[in-house]
Design a protein around this motif. Structure first.
Motif, PDB file in Angstrom:
ATOM      1  N   SER A  24       0.836  -1.203   0.000  1.00  0.00           N
ATOM      2  CA  SER A  24       0.000   0.000   0.000  1.00  0.00           C
ATOM      3  C   SER A  24       0.871   1.252   0.000  1.00  0.00           C
ATOM      4  CB  SER A  24      -0.916   0.004   1.226  1.00  0.00           C
ATOM      5  OG  SER A  24      -1.717  -1.155   1.271  1.00  0.00           O
ATOM      6  N   ASN A  25       0.229   2.377  -0.274  1.00  0.00           N
ATOM      7  CA  ASN A  25       0.879   3.693  -0.260  1.00  0.00           C
ATOM      8  C   ASN A  25       1.976   3.809  -1.310  1.00  0.00           C
ATOM      9  OD1 ASN A  25      -0.721   4.542   1.961  1.00  0.00           O
ATOM     10  ND2 ASN A  25       0.693   3.509   3.363  1.00  0.00           N
ATOM     11  N   VAL A  26       1.747   3.209  -2.470  1.00  0.00           N
ATOM     12  CA  VAL A  26       2.660   3.391  -3.591  1.00  0.00           C
ATOM     13  C   VAL A  26       1.847   3.643  -4.858  1.00  0.00           C
ATOM     14  CG1 VAL A  26       4.535   1.976  -2.662  1.00  0.00           C
ATOM     15  CG2 VAL A  26       2.796   0.913  -4.097  1.00  0.00           C
ATOM     16  N   ASP A  27       2.464   4.344  -5.794  1.00  0.00           N
ATOM     17  CA  ASP A  27       1.901   4.601  -7.115  1.00  0.00           C
ATOM     18  C   ASP A  27       2.958   4.174  -8.125  1.00  0.00           C
ATOM     19  OD1 ASP A  27       1.005   5.579  -9.538  1.00  0.00           O
ATOM     20  OD2 ASP A  27       0.463   7.564  -8.784  1.00  0.00           O
ATOM     21  N   ILE A  28       2.682   3.118  -8.884  1.00  0.00           N
ATOM     22  CA  ILE A  28       3.680   2.570  -9.817  1.00  0.00           C
ATOM     23  C   ILE A  28       4.112   3.623 -10.831  1.00  0.00           C
ATOM     24  CG2 ILE A  28       4.097   0.796 -11.567  1.00  0.00           C
ATOM     25  CD1 ILE A  28       3.973  -0.259  -8.716  1.00  0.00           C
ATOM     26  N   ASP A  29       3.217   4.543 -11.170  1.00  0.00           N
ATOM     27  CA  ASP A  29       3.562   5.596 -12.134  1.00  0.00           C
ATOM     28  C   ASP A  29       4.427   6.689 -11.524  1.00  0.00           C
ATOM     29  OD1 ASP A  29       3.037   5.457 -14.809  1.00  0.00           O
ATOM     30  OD2 ASP A  29       1.008   6.271 -14.690  1.00  0.00           O
ATOM     31  N   ASN A  30       4.453   6.790 -10.207  1.00  0.00           N
ATOM     32  CA  ASN A  30       5.197   7.867  -9.538  1.00  0.00           C
ATOM     33  C   ASN A  30       5.835   7.318  -8.259  1.00  0.00           C
ATOM     34  OD1 ASN A  30       4.385  10.479 -11.096  1.00  0.00           O
ATOM     35  ND2 ASN A  30       2.433   9.416 -10.742  1.00  0.00           N
ATOM     36  N   LEU A  31       6.812   6.444  -8.421  1.00  0.00           N
ATOM     37  CA  LEU A  31       7.476   5.863  -7.258  1.00  0.00           C
ATOM     38  C   LEU A  31       8.320   6.907  -6.548  1.00  0.00           C
ATOM     39  CD1 LEU A  31       8.640   2.394  -8.640  1.00  0.00           C
ATOM     40  CD2 LEU A  31       6.698   2.860  -7.131  1.00  0.00           C
ATOM     41  N   ARG A  32       8.230   6.932  -5.220  1.00  0.00           N
ATOM     42  CA  ARG A  32       9.060   7.826  -4.417  1.00  0.00           C
ATOM     43  C   ARG A  32      10.391   7.154  -4.107  1.00  0.00           C
ATOM     44  NH1 ARG A  32       3.818   8.368  -2.083  1.00  0.00           N
ATOM     45  NH2 ARG A  32       4.314   6.591  -0.735  1.00  0.00           N
TER      46      ARG A  32
END
Length: 374
Positions: A24-32
């Motif tokens: 959770s708390n991840v965006d594959i298009d915008n990885l931190r």
């Protein structure tokens, strides 16, 4: 700092599945910063990762995260160009995205336009096209089979991919089907329509007897050249775990020219690069010979298949199978060198399903117990 969290799948009554986690708390298009490190460690620890609500993810981002698990890989699709061979068993199942050729579109039904592809007919693999026996027509939408337990790998020339990613774009739902093993065991498993089924190669190895573990650690499997063409006329066992021996494999003279240095002879057990654990990792449909510890080679194909099936069959027992219940936007990453998986299900013609799949040929072959490779 990454805010990603990893939550192992909760225990399910009647299940002995011991792998899988939700991230959770991840965006594959915008990885931190740090997100991928969390995901990578989780993959090699939990084998299957589910990331929800990723329907916006681009094909480019899907390719990039898939390749990141093997940074030295050159970035070509895991099966190379074998899917273009009309005789390959893989040919009907895949459509290549024009602007991102490492990513394939799979599914079922007619799709007017998607990712630059127009008027495409997707074909969900149905067991009756590949199995030696079939479920009666009247049961087709209520019962099904594991289509083919496998590893995503060319097994000829190209090293097996480290990871595969799947993204659910469109998911028909609302009903379940019963998987029938039809092998005399009476085993069955109720699964969501169109599930992807996974089993752990680590559990498959751990549950062997000490004698069978020794055999698995000290044996290598030789795969057929051009395996998906070689097997194109053969049929599967009813449990989807390897082929029936009926002499239907193509003769070497009927295959495309064979480059013998591309034929792969791999350990039966592959080592996890993070945990060091051994997975019994064999693609049962593509096997041709076994190279034994004493230097001899078992070449009788029926004996080879029976030996491997005896080792693997306990590992696909119903309580050891994780059948993912797909929702639109699910992004699933699985460790292709630690699991077997299978397509499952029989769809009605009007049940349209769209998925994206990506895997990248590995930069090097998998490793096994060191004394096997010496």
């Amino acid at each position: 700092m990454s805010r990603a969290t990893v939550q192992p799948f909760p225990p399910t009554p009647g299940s002995n599945v011991n792998f899988g986690a939700e991230v959770s708390n991840v965006d594959i298009d915008n990885l931190r910063d740090g997100d991928f490190d969390v995901i990578r460690d989780a993959l090699f620890t939990h084998q299957v990762l589910v990331i929800k609500n990723q329907g916006h993810v681009s094909a480019r981002a899907q390719y990039e995260i898939t390749k990141a698990f093997d940074p030295e890989a050159v970035g070509r699709y895991g099966h190379g160009k074998t899917i273009d061979a009309k005789r390959s068993v893989l040919h009907p199942d895949l459509k290549t995205i024009p602007h991102q050729p490492q990513v394939q579109v799979i599914g079922n039904g007619f799709v007017k336009e998607y990712e630059g592809l127009k008027n495409i007919h997707l074909k969900h693999p149905h067991h009756r096209s590949f199995h030696a026996t079939v479920i009666p027509d009247q049961d087709d939408l209520v019962a099904t089979r594991f289509y083919r337990w496998h590893i995503d790998a060319a097994l000829y020339g190209l090293a097996p991919p480290v990871a595969t990613t799947l993204m659910a774009v469109r998911v028909p739902g609302g009903r379940h089907q019963t998987v029938r093993y039809d092998d005399g065991s009476g085993d069955e498993k109720i699964v969501p329509l169109g599930t992807t089924a996974f089993v752990s190669g680590y559990s498959m190895y751990d549950n062997l007897s000490p004698e069978d573990q020794e055999f698995a650690r000290t044996t290598r499997v030789e795969y057929a050249p051009h395996p998906y063409i070689w097997m194109s006329q053969a049929k599967s066992r009813s449990d989807g775990l390897g082929l029936v021996s009926e002499g239907k494999e193509l003769a070497l003279s009927d295959l495309p020219p064979v480059e013998w240095d591309k034929v792969q002879i791999l350990p039966l057990c592959w080592t996890n690069p993070v945990t060091g654990k051994l997975a019994l990792q064999v693609h049962p449909a593509a096997i041709r010979k076994l190279h034994l510890q004493d230097g001899s080679v078992l070449e009788d194909l029926e004996q080879v298949r029976d030996r491997i099936h005896r080792l693997q069959r306990p590992g696909i027992a119903p309580d050891l199978v994780y059948a993912h219940d797909w929702e639109e936007g699910d992004f699933v990453i699985f460790h292709n060198r630690g699991l077997l998986h299978s397509v499952v299900g029989a769809f009605a013609e009007d049940e349209v399903r769209i998925f994206r799949q990506c895997n990248i040929a590995g930069s090097k072959l998998p490793t096994g117990p060191q004394h096997v490779l010496a």
